[in-house]
Design an enzyme around this catalytic site. Structure first.
Site, PDB file in Angstrom:
ATOM      1  N   LYS A  22       0.966  -1.542   0.114  1.00  0.00           N
ATOM      2  CA  LYS A  22      -0.264  -0.016  -0.084  1.00  0.00           C
ATOM      3  C   LYS A  22       1.392   1.134  -0.157  1.00  0.00           C
ATOM      4  O   LYS A  22       0.655   2.252  -0.835  1.00  0.00           O
ATOM      5  CB  LYS A  22      -1.170  -0.261   1.011  1.00  0.00           C
ATOM      6  CG  LYS A  22      -1.211   1.260   1.737  1.00  0.00           C
ATOM      7  CD  LYS A  22      -3.130   1.525   2.577  1.00  0.00           C
ATOM      8  CE  LYS A  22      -1.222   1.668   4.245  1.00  0.00           C
ATOM      9  NZ  LYS A  22      -1.285   2.988   4.184  1.00  0.00           N
ATOM     10  N   ASN A  23       1.649   1.281   1.119  1.00  0.00           N
ATOM     11  CA  ASN A  23       3.360   2.515   1.171  1.00  0.00           C
ATOM     12  C   ASN A  23       3.558   2.763   0.088  1.00  0.00           C
ATOM     13  O   ASN A  23       4.077   3.831   0.012  1.00  0.00           O
ATOM     14  CB  ASN A  23       3.603   2.363   2.288  1.00  0.00           C
ATOM     15  CG  ASN A  23       2.736   2.843   3.375  1.00  0.00           C
ATOM     16  OD1 ASN A  23       1.693   2.304   3.023  1.00  0.00           O
ATOM     17  ND2 ASN A  23       3.064   2.323   4.555  1.00  0.00           N
ATOM     18  N   ARG A  92      -3.987  10.812   4.703  1.00  0.00           N
ATOM     19  CA  ARG A  92      -2.542  11.465   4.849  1.00  0.00           C
ATOM     20  C   ARG A  92      -1.537  11.286   3.756  1.00  0.00           C
ATOM     21  O   ARG A  92      -1.070  12.584   3.475  1.00  0.00           O
ATOM     22  CB  ARG A  92      -1.381  11.298   5.782  1.00  0.00           C
ATOM     23  CG  ARG A  92      -0.783  11.753   5.961  1.00  0.00           C
ATOM     24  CD  ARG A  92       0.095  11.517   7.349  1.00  0.00           C
ATOM     25  NE  ARG A  92       1.652  11.954   7.256  1.00  0.00           N
ATOM     26  CZ  ARG A  92       1.555  13.708   7.171  1.00  0.00           C
ATOM     27  NH1 ARG A  92       1.180  14.122   8.437  1.00  0.00           N
ATOM     28  NH2 ARG A  92       3.367  13.737   7.353  1.00  0.00           N
ATOM     29  N   CYS A 116      -3.996   8.146   9.824  1.00  0.00           N
ATOM     30  CA  CYS A 116      -4.298   7.678  11.051  1.00  0.00           C
ATOM     31  C   CYS A 116      -3.712   8.277  12.588  1.00  0.00           C
ATOM     32  O   CYS A 116      -3.112   9.632  12.301  1.00  0.00           O
ATOM     33  CB  CYS A 116      -3.324   6.498  11.353  1.00  0.00           C
ATOM     34  SG  CYS A 116      -3.619   4.752  10.251  1.00  0.00           S
ATOM     35  N   ARG A 121       1.483  14.624  13.345  1.00  0.00           N
ATOM     36  CA  ARG A 121       2.128  14.680  11.922  1.00  0.00           C
ATOM     37  C   ARG A 121       1.514  15.854  11.363  1.00  0.00           C
ATOM     38  O   ARG A 121       0.884  16.439  10.437  1.00  0.00           O
ATOM     39  CB  ARG A 121       0.962  13.234  10.731  1.00  0.00           C
ATOM     40  CG  ARG A 121       1.613  12.265  11.793  1.00  0.00           C
ATOM     41  CD  ARG A 121       0.850  11.003  11.498  1.00  0.00           C
ATOM     42  NE  ARG A 121       1.285  10.703   9.522  1.00  0.00           N
ATOM     43  CZ  ARG A 121       0.882   8.798   9.305  1.00  0.00           C
ATOM     44  NH1 ARG A 121       0.210   8.599  10.063  1.00  0.00           N
ATOM     45  NH2 ARG A 121       1.524   8.583   8.832  1.00  0.00           N
ATOM     46  N   VAL A 164       9.785   9.732   5.106  1.00  0.00           N
ATOM     47  CA  VAL A 164       9.181   9.207   3.953  1.00  0.00           C
ATOM     48  C   VAL A 164       8.375  10.394   3.051  1.00  0.00           C
ATOM     49  O   VAL A 164       8.426  10.430   1.554  1.00  0.00           O
ATOM     50  CB  VAL A 164       8.586   7.656   4.362  1.00  0.00           C
ATOM     51  CG1 VAL A 164       7.639   6.893   2.960  1.00  0.00           C
ATOM     52  CG2 VAL A 164       9.384   6.712   5.601  1.00  0.00           C
ATOM     53  N   ASP A 305       5.458   0.726  12.183  1.00  0.00           N
ATOM     54  CA  ASP A 305       4.541   0.265  11.442  1.00  0.00           C
ATOM     55  C   ASP A 305       3.846  -1.786  11.857  1.00  0.00           C
ATOM     56  O   ASP A 305       3.740  -1.734  11.706  1.00  0.00           O
ATOM     57  CB  ASP A 305       4.618   0.124  10.119  1.00  0.00           C
ATOM     58  CG  ASP A 305       3.574   1.378   9.967  1.00  0.00           C
ATOM     59  OD1 ASP A 305       3.552   2.739  10.232  1.00  0.00           O
ATOM     60  OD2 ASP A 305       4.011   1.797   8.123  1.00  0.00           O
ATOM     61  N   ARG A 397      -8.041  -0.636   5.536  1.00  0.00           N
ATOM     62  CA  ARG A 397      -7.649   0.420   4.512  1.00  0.00           C
ATOM     63  C   ARG A 397      -5.928   0.313   4.813  1.00  0.00           C
ATOM     64  O   ARG A 397      -4.930   0.180   4.049  1.00  0.00           O
ATOM     65  CB  ARG A 397      -6.806   1.892   5.940  1.00  0.00           C
ATOM     66  CG  ARG A 397      -7.740   2.913   5.634  1.00  0.00           C
ATOM     67  CD  ARG A 397      -7.552   3.979   6.240  1.00  0.00           C
ATOM     68  NE  ARG A 397      -6.495   4.434   5.591  1.00  0.00           N
ATOM     69  CZ  ARG A 397      -5.618   4.758   6.729  1.00  0.00           C
ATOM     70  NH1 ARG A 397      -5.433   5.055   7.942  1.00  0.00           N
ATOM     71  NH2 ARG A 397      -4.428   5.430   6.188  1.00  0.00           N
TER      72      ARG A 397
HETATM   73  C1  UD1 Z   1       4.605   6.598   5.960  1.00  0.00           C
HETATM   74  C2  UD1 Z   1       3.676   5.524   5.884  1.00  0.00           C
HETATM   75  C3  UD1 Z   1       3.129   5.317   7.588  1.00  0.00           C
HETATM   76  C4  UD1 Z   1       5.061   4.517   8.575  1.00  0.00           C
HETATM   77  C5  UD1 Z   1       5.638   6.219   7.855  1.00  0.00           C
HETATM   78  C6  UD1 Z   1       6.630   5.779   8.797  1.00  0.00           C
HETATM   79  C7  UD1 Z   1       2.622   5.258   4.144  1.00  0.00           C
HETATM   80  C8  UD1 Z   1       1.228   6.041   3.059  1.00  0.00           C
HETATM   81  N1  UD1 Z   1       2.595   6.350   5.369  1.00  0.00           N
HETATM   82  O1  UD1 Z   1       3.954   7.909   6.380  1.00  0.00           O
HETATM   83  O2  UD1 Z   1       2.379   3.947   7.526  1.00  0.00           O
HETATM   84  O3  UD1 Z   1       4.630   4.264   9.897  1.00  0.00           O
HETATM   85  O4  UD1 Z   1       6.230   6.395   7.032  1.00  0.00           O
HETATM   86  O5  UD1 Z   1       7.674   4.878   8.359  1.00  0.00           O
HETATM   87  O6  UD1 Z   1       3.717   5.810   2.680  1.00  0.00           O
HETATM   88  N2  UD1 Z   1       6.958  14.377  10.530  1.00  0.00           N
HETATM   89  C9  UD1 Z   1       7.156  16.069  10.313  1.00  0.00           C
HETATM   90  N3  UD1 Z   1       7.417  16.671   9.374  1.00  0.00           N
HETATM   91  C10 UD1 Z   1       7.170  16.602   8.161  1.00  0.00           C
HETATM   92  C11 UD1 Z   1       6.753  15.647   8.177  1.00  0.00           C
HETATM   93  C12 UD1 Z   1       6.814  14.466   8.874  1.00  0.00           C
HETATM   94  O7  UD1 Z   1       7.505  16.481  11.966  1.00  0.00           O
HETATM   95  O8  UD1 Z   1       6.585  17.758   7.544  1.00  0.00           O
HETATM   96  C13 UD1 Z   1       7.675  13.903  10.835  1.00  0.00           C
HETATM   97  C14 UD1 Z   1       6.121  12.978  11.557  1.00  0.00           C
HETATM   98  O9  UD1 Z   1       5.643  13.188  12.531  1.00  0.00           O
HETATM   99  C15 UD1 Z   1       6.493  11.537  12.100  1.00  0.00           C
HETATM  100  C16 UD1 Z   1       7.868  11.639  11.540  1.00  0.00           C
HETATM  101  O10 UD1 Z   1       8.536  12.557  11.373  1.00  0.00           O
HETATM  102  O11 UD1 Z   1       6.622  11.960  13.442  1.00  0.00           O
HETATM  103  C17 UD1 Z   1       7.529  10.727  10.934  1.00  0.00           C
HETATM  104  O12 UD1 Z   1       6.894  10.719   9.385  1.00  0.00           O
HETATM  105  P1  UD1 Z   1       7.453   9.901   7.615  1.00  0.00           P
HETATM  106  O13 UD1 Z   1       8.049   9.814   7.857  1.00  0.00           O
HETATM  107  O14 UD1 Z   1       6.555  11.611   6.653  1.00  0.00           O
HETATM  108  O15 UD1 Z   1       5.364   9.137   7.570  1.00  0.00           O
HETATM  109  P2  UD1 Z   1       4.957   8.967   6.624  1.00  0.00           P
HETATM  110  O16 UD1 Z   1       5.316   9.614   4.746  1.00  0.00           O
HETATM  111  O17 UD1 Z   1       3.953  10.577   7.184  1.00  0.00           O
END
Ligand code: UD1
Length: 418
Positions: A22-23, A92, A116, A121, A164, A305, A397
Site C-alpha cells: 500500500k505504502n 494522509r 491515522c 503528523r 518518508v 509500522d 485501509r
Molecule cells: C509513512 C508511512 C507510514 C509509516 C511512516 C514511517 C505511507 C503512506 N505511510 O508515513 O505507514 O508509519 O512512513 O515509516 O507511506 N514529520 C514531520 N514533518 C513532516 C513530515 C513528517 O514532523 O513534514 C514527522 C511525523 O510527524 C512523524 C515522522 O516525521 O513523527 C515520520 O513521518 P513520515 O516518515 O513523514 O511518515 P509518513 O510519510 O506520513
C-alpha cells in the site's frame, strides 16, 4: 460500521502470498500526475486507501481504467488543482499530490491531511523541501495553497528528519524540475526505491545512494510506463509475527526478505525459529520465546509500522520486553486495548514496558489506527475465548479483507455490521 468476531487459540496452516505494498502503491499512483502519458500498474492491493487514491486522482481529471490484472492511470487532462477535505481527511498520503501538481502546473491547493490518528503528523518538511525548489505556500481556512512563479528549479535539500512522505514529495517534484536536485538525509525505505524505479521507467533520472542521498536530474517530459508494485513488507511482517505468536508451522511467500531484516533479527533474538530465503520466510515451531528491548527507527531500523504487532507477541514471551517509539509521539493507543485482552503493558513517555508470560483472554476492544487494529487481531487469535474488534475500518485501509485472507488458513474470523 463493521466489527470482527474472532475465535481465539486459532489454527494457522499452509502459506500466504503477499500482495503489493500500500505504502508503495499510493505515491506511485500519484506519480502519474507528473506525466501526460499512461502509467500501467500491476500488483496493486485491494484496499480502501487504493480506492480513495483513485477517487482523489479522478477528482483532478485523471482517467483510470481497471484492467484484469492492472490499473491504467492517465493524467493528460487535469481539470482541477484542488483536493477536497472529504477525501484528504481519510488519507494522509493525499499530501503527496502537492509536489507533482506544483512541478507540472505551478499551482496546487490541498486540504490539510488526515489519516491515522498517530500524533500531530505535521507537513513542515514537505513544505520546506518544496520551497527550496521554488514553491511558495500560504495556509488558509485549513487549506495549503502552493504556487510557483515560473518553474521549479533543482536545489540541494537537507531534510531535518528522513520523512518518508517528504522524500517522496520532493523526489517526484524534482523529477521534472529544471536542473539537479540532491536530497540529503532522505528516507531510505524500500518504498522510496520502488517509487524511484517506477519514475525511472517513466524516463526520470533518479539515483539513490546508500548513505541517505538521492540525486535527481530534472527531465522535461515523462513517457508511458509499466510497473509492478513491490510486495508489502509490513503485511508480510504482520503474518510472520502471527505465526510466531500462534506457534504454528507457516510460510510467508512472495516477499523480499531483506526488507524484513530488522524484524527477523529481533524475532530470532526472541527465540523464534525462522528459515529465511530470498523470497520467503518459513516459520517453524519454537520452544521458548524471551523478552527483548527494541526501538523503532527509520529504515533499515525496526519499522514503526510493526511496533504494535511485535508488542502483542512480547506479551506472550517469557520475561519482560521494552519498546521505544522514536518515529511517532502518540503511537501506543493499542496499549489499553491489548491490556483489555489480558496483556500487562505500561507506557512512560515514549517507552512501553511489556510484562511477559501473559495468558491472553478474549474481550471487546476498539481499533484506533491501522497497525493498532491488526495487533488486536493477532492478540485475539492467540487469546483464550472469543474477541470482538470494533471499528475495523482502520484495518480495511491496509489489510485485504482479513476474514478472507487469514480465514482461509485456519482462523475463524467473522465480520458483522453494528
Ligand atoms: C509513512 C508511512 C507510514 C509509516 C511512516 C514511517 C505511507 C503512506 N505511510 O508515513 O505507514 O508509519 O512512513 O515509516 O507511506 N514529520 C514531520 N514533518 C513532516 C513530515 C513528517 O514532523 O513534514 C514527522 C511525523 O510527524 C512523524 C515522522 O516525521 O513523527 C515520520 O513521518 P513520515 O516518515 O513523514 O511518515 P509518513 O510519510 O506520513
Amino acid at each position: 460500521m463493521d466489527r470482527l468476531i474472532i475465535k481465539g487459540e486459532a489454527d494457522l496452516r499452509g502459506s500466504i502470498s503477499i500482495k503489493g505494498s500500500k505504502n508503495s502503491a499510493l505515491p506511485i499512483m500519484v506519480s502519474a500526475l507528473l506525466s501526460f502519458n499512461t502509467l500501467r500498474l500491476k500488483n496493486l492491493p485491494k484496499l480502501d486507501d487504493i480506492n480513495n487514491m483513485s477517487k482523489l486522482l479522478r477528482s483532478y481529471g485523471a482517467i483510470i481504467k481497471s484492467r484484469k490484472d492492472s490499473l491504467e492511470i492517465n493524467c493528460e487532462k487535469i481539470i482541477n488543482k484542488e483536493a477536497y477535505y472529504d477525501i484528504v481527511r481519510k488519507m494522509r498520503a493525499s499530501i503527496l499530490i502537492l509536489g507533482p501538481l506544483l512541478a507540472r502546473f505551478g499551482e496546487a491547493k490541498i486540504s490539510l491531511p488526515g489519516g491515522c490518528a498517530i500524533g500531530t503528523r505535521p507537513i513542515d518538511i514537505h513544505l520546506e523541501g518544496l520551497k527550496k525548489l521554488g514553491a511558495n505556500f500560504v495556509v488558509e481556512n485549513g487549506y495549503v495553497i502552493g504556487q510557483v512563479r515560473e518553474s521549479l528549479v533543482g536545489n540541494q535539500i537537507t531534510l531535518p528528519f528522513p520523512s518518508v512522505g517528504a522524500t517522496e514529495n520532493i523526489m517526484m517534484a524534482a523529477t521534472i524540475a529544471k536542473g539537479k536536485t540532491i536530497i540529503e538525509n532522505a528516507a531510505m525505505e524500500p518504498e522510496i526505491s520502488d517509487l524511484a524505479s517506477c519514475l525511472n521507467k517513466m524516463g526520470a533520472r533518479i539515483k539513490i545512494e546508500k548513505n541517505g542521498i538521492i540525486k535527481i536530474i530534472g527531465v522535461t517530459k515523462l513517457t508511458k510506463a509499466n510497473h509492478k508494485i513491490m510486495s508489502d513488507r509490513i503485511v508480510a511482517g504482520t503474518y510472520v509475527i502471527a505465526a510466531v505468536m500462534l506457534n504454528k508451522k507457516f510460510e510467508v511467500k512472495e516477499i523480499e526478505s531483506t526488507h524484513l531484516k530488522a524484524l527477523t533479527s529481533s524475532l530470532k533474538q526472541m527465540g523464534a525459529n525462522l528459515k529465511i530465503r530470498k523470497n520467503s520466510i518459513q516459520i517453524l515451531k519454537s520452544t521458548n520465546l524471551n523478552g527483548i528491548k527494541i526501538q523503532t527507527a527509520p529504515y533499515p531500523g525496526f519499522p514503526t509500522d510493526l511496533q504494535a504487532q511485535i508488542m502483542a507477541l512480547m506479551s506472550l514471551a517469557k520475561g519482560n520486553s521494552q519498546i521505544k517509539e522514536n518515529i511517532f509521539e502518540n503511537r501506543f493507543m493499542h496499549v489499553p486495548e491489548l491490556n483489555r485482552l489480558g496483556a500487562k503493558i505500561k507506557v512512560k513517555k515514549d517507552i512501553a514496558y511489556i510484562y511477559g508470560n501473559r495468558k491472553l483472554k478474549g474481550a471487546q476492544v476498539m481499533a484506533s489506527d491501522l497497525r493498532a487494529s491488526v495487533s488486536l487481531v493477532l492478540a485475539a487469535l492467540s487469546a483464550e475465548g472469543e474477541s470482538v474488534i470494533n471499528r475495523v475500518y482502520h484495518l480495511d485501509r491496509g489489510y485485504e479483507k482479513i476474514e478472507n485472507t487469514l480465514g482461509k488458513l485456519g482462523p475463524s474470523i467473522k465480520r458483522e455490521k453494528y
